[in-house]
Scaffold this motif. Structure first.
Motif, PDB file in Angstrom:
ATOM      1  N   LYS A   1      45.758  40.990  42.849  1.00 14.44           N
ATOM      2  CA  LYS A   1      44.509  40.720  43.573  1.00 14.44           C
ATOM      3  C   LYS A   1      43.524  41.870  43.404  1.00 14.44           C
ATOM      4  N   ILE A   2      44.022  43.097  43.528  1.00 16.38           N
ATOM      5  CA  ILE A   2      43.156  44.266  43.398  1.00 16.38           C
ATOM      6  C   ILE A   2      42.530  44.333  42.005  1.00 16.38           C
ATOM      7  N   VAL A   3      43.343  44.093  40.982  1.00 16.64           N
ATOM      8  CA  VAL A   3      42.859  44.158  39.603  1.00 16.64           C
ATOM      9  C   VAL A   3      41.822  43.065  39.347  1.00 16.64           C
ATOM     10  N   ALA A   4      42.077  41.852  39.828  1.00 16.20           N
ATOM     11  CA  ALA A   4      41.121  40.758  39.651  1.00 16.20           C
ATOM     12  C   ALA A   4      39.799  41.081  40.333  1.00 16.20           C
ATOM     13  N   VAL A   5      39.864  41.660  41.519  1.00 17.17           N
ATOM     14  CA  VAL A   5      38.647  42.040  42.244  1.00 17.17           C
ATOM     15  C   VAL A   5      37.874  43.108  41.481  1.00 17.17           C
ATOM     16  N   ALA A   6      38.575  44.075  40.897  1.00 17.38           N
ATOM     17  CA  ALA A   6      37.904  45.113  40.109  1.00 17.38           C
ATOM     18  C   ALA A   6      37.152  44.499  38.933  1.00 17.38           C
ATOM     19  N   GLY A   7      37.763  43.502  38.278  1.00 13.09           N
ATOM     20  CA  GLY A   7      37.094  42.823  37.169  1.00 13.09           C
ATOM     21  C   GLY A   7      35.880  42.044  37.629  1.00 13.09           C
ATOM     22  N   LEU A   8      35.998  41.364  38.765  1.00  8.11           N
ATOM     23  CA  LEU A   8      34.879  40.588  39.304  1.00  8.11           C
ATOM     24  C   LEU A   8      33.729  41.506  39.710  1.00  8.11           C
ATOM     25  N   ALA A   9      34.062  42.625  40.360  1.00  4.33           N
ATOM     26  CA  ALA A   9      33.040  43.582  40.779  1.00  4.33           C
ATOM     27  C   ALA A   9      32.289  44.143  39.575  1.00  4.33           C
ATOM     28  N   GLN A  10      33.033  44.466  38.529  1.00  2.00           N
ATOM     29  CA  GLN A  10      32.413  45.023  37.334  1.00  2.00           C
ATOM     30  C   GLN A  10      31.452  44.024  36.708  1.00  2.00           C
ATOM     31  N   ASN A  11      31.865  42.767  36.658  1.00  4.95           N
ATOM     32  CA  ASN A  11      31.023  41.730  36.078  1.00  4.95           C
ATOM     33  C   ASN A  11      29.784  41.492  36.941  1.00  4.95           C
ATOM     34  N   PHE A  12      29.953  41.522  38.251  1.00  6.71           N
ATOM     35  CA  PHE A  12      28.799  41.348  39.137  1.00  6.71           C
ATOM     36  C   PHE A  12      27.780  42.453  38.911  1.00  6.71           C
ATOM     37  N   ALA A  13      28.262  43.704  38.837  1.00  5.93           N
ATOM     38  CA  ALA A  13      27.353  44.832  38.654  1.00  5.93           C
ATOM     39  C   ALA A  13      26.593  44.723  37.337  1.00  5.93           C
ATOM     40  N   ALA A  14      27.303  44.329  36.279  1.00  2.15           N
ATOM     41  CA  ALA A  14      26.662  44.207  34.966  1.00  2.15           C
ATOM     42  C   ALA A  14      25.606  43.103  34.969  1.00  2.15           C
ATOM     43  N   LEU A  15      25.957  41.942  35.512  1.00  4.38           N
ATOM     44  CA  LEU A  15      25.005  40.822  35.526  1.00  4.38           C
ATOM     45  C   LEU A  15      23.832  41.106  36.450  1.00  4.38           C
ATOM     46  N   ARG A  16      24.092  41.789  37.550  1.00  4.03           N
ATOM     47  CA  ARG A  16      23.000  42.156  38.458  1.00  4.03           C
ATOM     48  C   ARG A  16      21.978  43.025  37.735  1.00  4.03           C
ATOM     49  N   SER A  17      22.478  43.966  36.934  1.00  2.00           N
ATOM     50  CA  SER A  17      21.555  44.806  36.150  1.00  2.00           C
ATOM     51  C   SER A  17      20.837  43.991  35.087  1.00  2.00           C
ATOM     52  N   LEU A  18      21.581  43.144  34.392  1.00  2.00           N
ATOM     53  CA  LEU A  18      20.996  42.377  33.288  1.00  2.00           C
ATOM     54  C   LEU A  18      19.852  41.472  33.742  1.00  2.00           C
ATOM     55  N   VAL A  19      19.977  40.864  34.900  1.00  2.00           N
ATOM     56  CA  VAL A  19      18.955  39.905  35.338  1.00  2.00           C
ATOM     57  C   VAL A  19      17.864  40.563  36.186  1.00  2.00           C
ATOM     58  N   THR A  20      17.974  41.895  36.394  1.00  2.00           N
ATOM     59  CA  THR A  20      16.928  42.597  37.151  1.00  2.00           C
ATOM     60  C   THR A  20      16.317  43.718  36.306  1.00  2.00           C
ATOM     61  N   THR A  21      16.910  44.905  36.347  1.00  2.00           N
ATOM     62  CA  THR A  21      16.303  46.062  35.680  1.00  2.00           C
ATOM     63  C   THR A  21      16.704  46.204  34.225  1.00  2.00           C
ATOM     64  N   GLY A  22      17.729  45.476  33.798  1.00  2.00           N
ATOM     65  CA  GLY A  22      18.262  45.671  32.459  1.00  2.00           C
ATOM     66  C   GLY A  22      19.450  46.616  32.510  1.00  2.00           C
ATOM     67  N   ILE A  23      20.338  46.492  31.545  1.00  2.00           N
ATOM     68  CA  ILE A  23      21.600  47.225  31.577  1.00  2.00           C
ATOM     69  C   ILE A  23      21.450  48.711  31.243  1.00  2.00           C
ATOM     70  N   GLN A  24      20.442  49.066  30.438  1.00  3.26           N
ATOM     71  CA  GLN A  24      20.379  50.426  29.910  1.00  3.26           C
ATOM     72  C   GLN A  24      19.904  51.461  30.910  1.00  3.26           C
ATOM     73  N   LYS A  25      19.096  51.049  31.876  1.00  2.00           N
ATOM     74  CA  LYS A  25      18.560  52.035  32.817  1.00  2.00           C
ATOM     75  C   LYS A  25      19.673  52.768  33.544  1.00  2.00           C
ATOM     76  N   GLY A  26      20.570  52.032  34.133  1.00  2.00           N
ATOM     77  CA  GLY A  26      21.677  52.651  34.854  1.00  2.00           C
ATOM     78  C   GLY A  26      22.673  53.303  33.921  1.00  2.00           C
ATOM     79  N   HIS A  27      22.942  52.650  32.784  1.00  2.00           N
ATOM     80  CA  HIS A  27      23.938  53.178  31.847  1.00  2.00           C
ATOM     81  C   HIS A  27      23.480  54.505  31.262  1.00  2.00           C
ATOM     82  N   MET A  28      22.226  54.572  30.832  1.00  5.44           N
ATOM     83  CA  MET A  28      21.747  55.801  30.211  1.00  5.44           C
ATOM     84  C   MET A  28      21.616  56.936  31.225  1.00  5.44           C
ATOM     85  N   LYS A  29      21.355  56.588  32.492  1.00  6.76           N
ATOM     86  CA  LYS A  29      21.329  57.618  33.531  1.00  6.76           C
ATOM     87  C   LYS A  29      22.690  58.285  33.636  1.00  6.76           C
TER      88      LYS A  29
END
Length: 441
Positions: free
Chosen positions: A370-398
């Motif tokens: 359960k913990i591992v599945a949640v970690a994967g879901l959280a990671q995907n949420f964070a990535a998609l949240r960036s992609l559909v708002t500010t873009g992935i590179q702003k946070g990544h390059m910071k």
């Protein structure tokens, strides 16, 4: 250009660690006088602890360090956890932490284990009559099961063991190819060694009994074992996790909740439709999954192989996550096959793995799933949240800024000035180089 003169070496594994290093440096690294010192810098000063590491694999020459970080504020089924993560990618832990905090205020994550079966196969060749092999298997199945009595004794005491054996005729796909498909329950153990030992015993019994079977003797057609091995594809060992909240609660980055939800669902549907996008989408999921698996001493290669096969189970590679809006409720979910262990292997040997399990409050295998599945879901949420708002590179390059500064051997003062400057300026490798060059000039 080859500048070394290497020759084959025998008895390498019997050499001491220092002898191995001396041979490597003299053979391949003569132009690098610091190589030996670099390896020794990463040895543990505690000789007993270093010996433990040396014994994990063969031909150990040093330790290869990866950062161990933690992501707090994960509310999973009402329990607040801090998740250990081992990974080298700059933004992964930060993204997981941000997603955890986001959903902490919206009810947290829910997770459930659907099933826990694992499997393995005895693969064999048989070119005789299908009726003969079917009749033989029906007759011999109780003997096959009985042959595992000693191997299964401890596992069965804990409630696990072999669940069933079925004969599969795969000769249409490959001439003469059959399988004994075996299912197992291994409880808190990942179970690879147990399953493989059982399969090899089944193969021996199967082949021995086959040479006593009259129809095979008469036709002079005997089954021949090809190989016996567990499968890392475990679609019957499943866990599901999800988050859910009213659409209005998703307002983020100056975007109203309804617009964000619509963009988010569209992004997931693109990954469900286009394999090229799905691969990167799922890679992001595995950033979270693998980081926790490494921290807990589990086999991330086995999990990766099984998860990606599961993503293609319908005949086309697709997203592992799903998102939908129903009655103004947003739901984001994931389903993964995860064969994990909390006993055996490195789980009781590696001191930092022990730490990780203690941090997670000593979960059993199902809780870890359960913990591992949640970690994967959280990671995907964070990535998609960036992609559909500010873009992935702003946070990544910071997050990547410090890596670039370290590559340039920036001083503490230079790093402080760079962080301030790049708070409001675009980050790229060339822009950071230019900024540091200007400071130094």
């Amino acid at each position: 250009m080859i500048y070394y003169m290497a020759v084959p070496i025998s008895g390498f594994s019997k050499k001491t660690k220092q002898q191995k290093i001396d041979w490597l440096t003299s053979t391949y690294l003569a132009n690098d006088p610091t190589a030996s010192l670099t390896l020794q810098k990463y040895w543990n000063s505690d000789a007993q602890l270093q010996k433990l590491h040396d014994d994990f694999i063969e031909n150990t020459i040093s330790n290869y360090y990866l950062p161990l970080g933690v992501a707090p504020n994960f509310l999973i089924n009402g329990e607040l956890l801090t998740i250990p993560m081992v990974i080298e990618e700059s933004s992964v832990v930060a993204a997981a932490s941000n997603a955890a905090k986001f959903w902490l205020e919206r009810g947290g994550f829910k997770a459930e284990v659907i099933s826990t079966q694992k499997n393995g196969q005895v693969h064999f060749n048989f070119f005789g009559k299908e009726g003969d092999i079917t009749s033989f298997f029906t007759e011999i199945k109780p003997t096959l099961i009985e042959s595992l009595a000693t191997l299964q004794k401890s596992m069965q005491k804990r409630g696990g063991g072999l669940l069933d054996i079925t004969l599969i005729n795969s000769s249409e796909a490959l001439e003469g190819y059959y399988q004994l498909h075996c299912t197992f329950e291994t409880l808190d153990a990942m179970g690879a060694n147990f399953i493989n030992s059982c399969l090899e015993q089944l193969a021996k019994t199967f082949e021995a009994e086959a040479h006593k079977y009259t129809p095979f003797i008469t036709a002079n057609q005997f089954p021949e074992i090809a190989l016996s091995i567990l499968s890392n594809y475990v679609p019957e060992c499943l866990v599901r996790a999800h988050v859910s909240c009213p659409v209005a609660d998703l307002a983020t980055n100056n975007i109203d909740g309804a617009t964000f939800a619509k963009k988010f669902v569209r992004a997931v549907n693109i990954a469900k439709t286009e394999p090229r996008r799905a691969v990167t989408h799922n890679k992001g999921i595995m950033n979270g999954v693998d980081a926790v698996i490494l921290a807990t001493g589990n086999d991330f290669r086995a999990v990766e192989a099984g998860v990606h096969a599961y993503a293609a189970k319908e005949g086309r590679y697709t997203s592992l996550t799903d998102a939908r809006i129903e009655n103004d409720i947003f739901t984001f979910s994931i389903e993964l096959p995860l064969a994990l262990g909390t006993v055996g292997g490195l789980t009781t040997l590696h001191p930092l793995v022990k730490f990780a399990f203690s941090l997670l409050q000593k979960p059993n295998a199902q809780q870890l799933m359960k913990i591992v599945a949640v970690a994967g879901l959280a990671q995907n949420f964070a990535a998609l949240r960036s992609l559909v708002t500010t873009g992935i590179q702003k946070g990544h390059m910071k997050m990547h800024l410090m890596n670039i500064l370290n590559q340039l051997e920036a001083t503490t003062s230079e790093k402080e000035k760079a962080v301030i400057y790049f708070t409001t300026n675009p980050i790229s490798h060339s822009s950071v180089v230019s900024f540091i060059d200007t400071l130094r000039a």
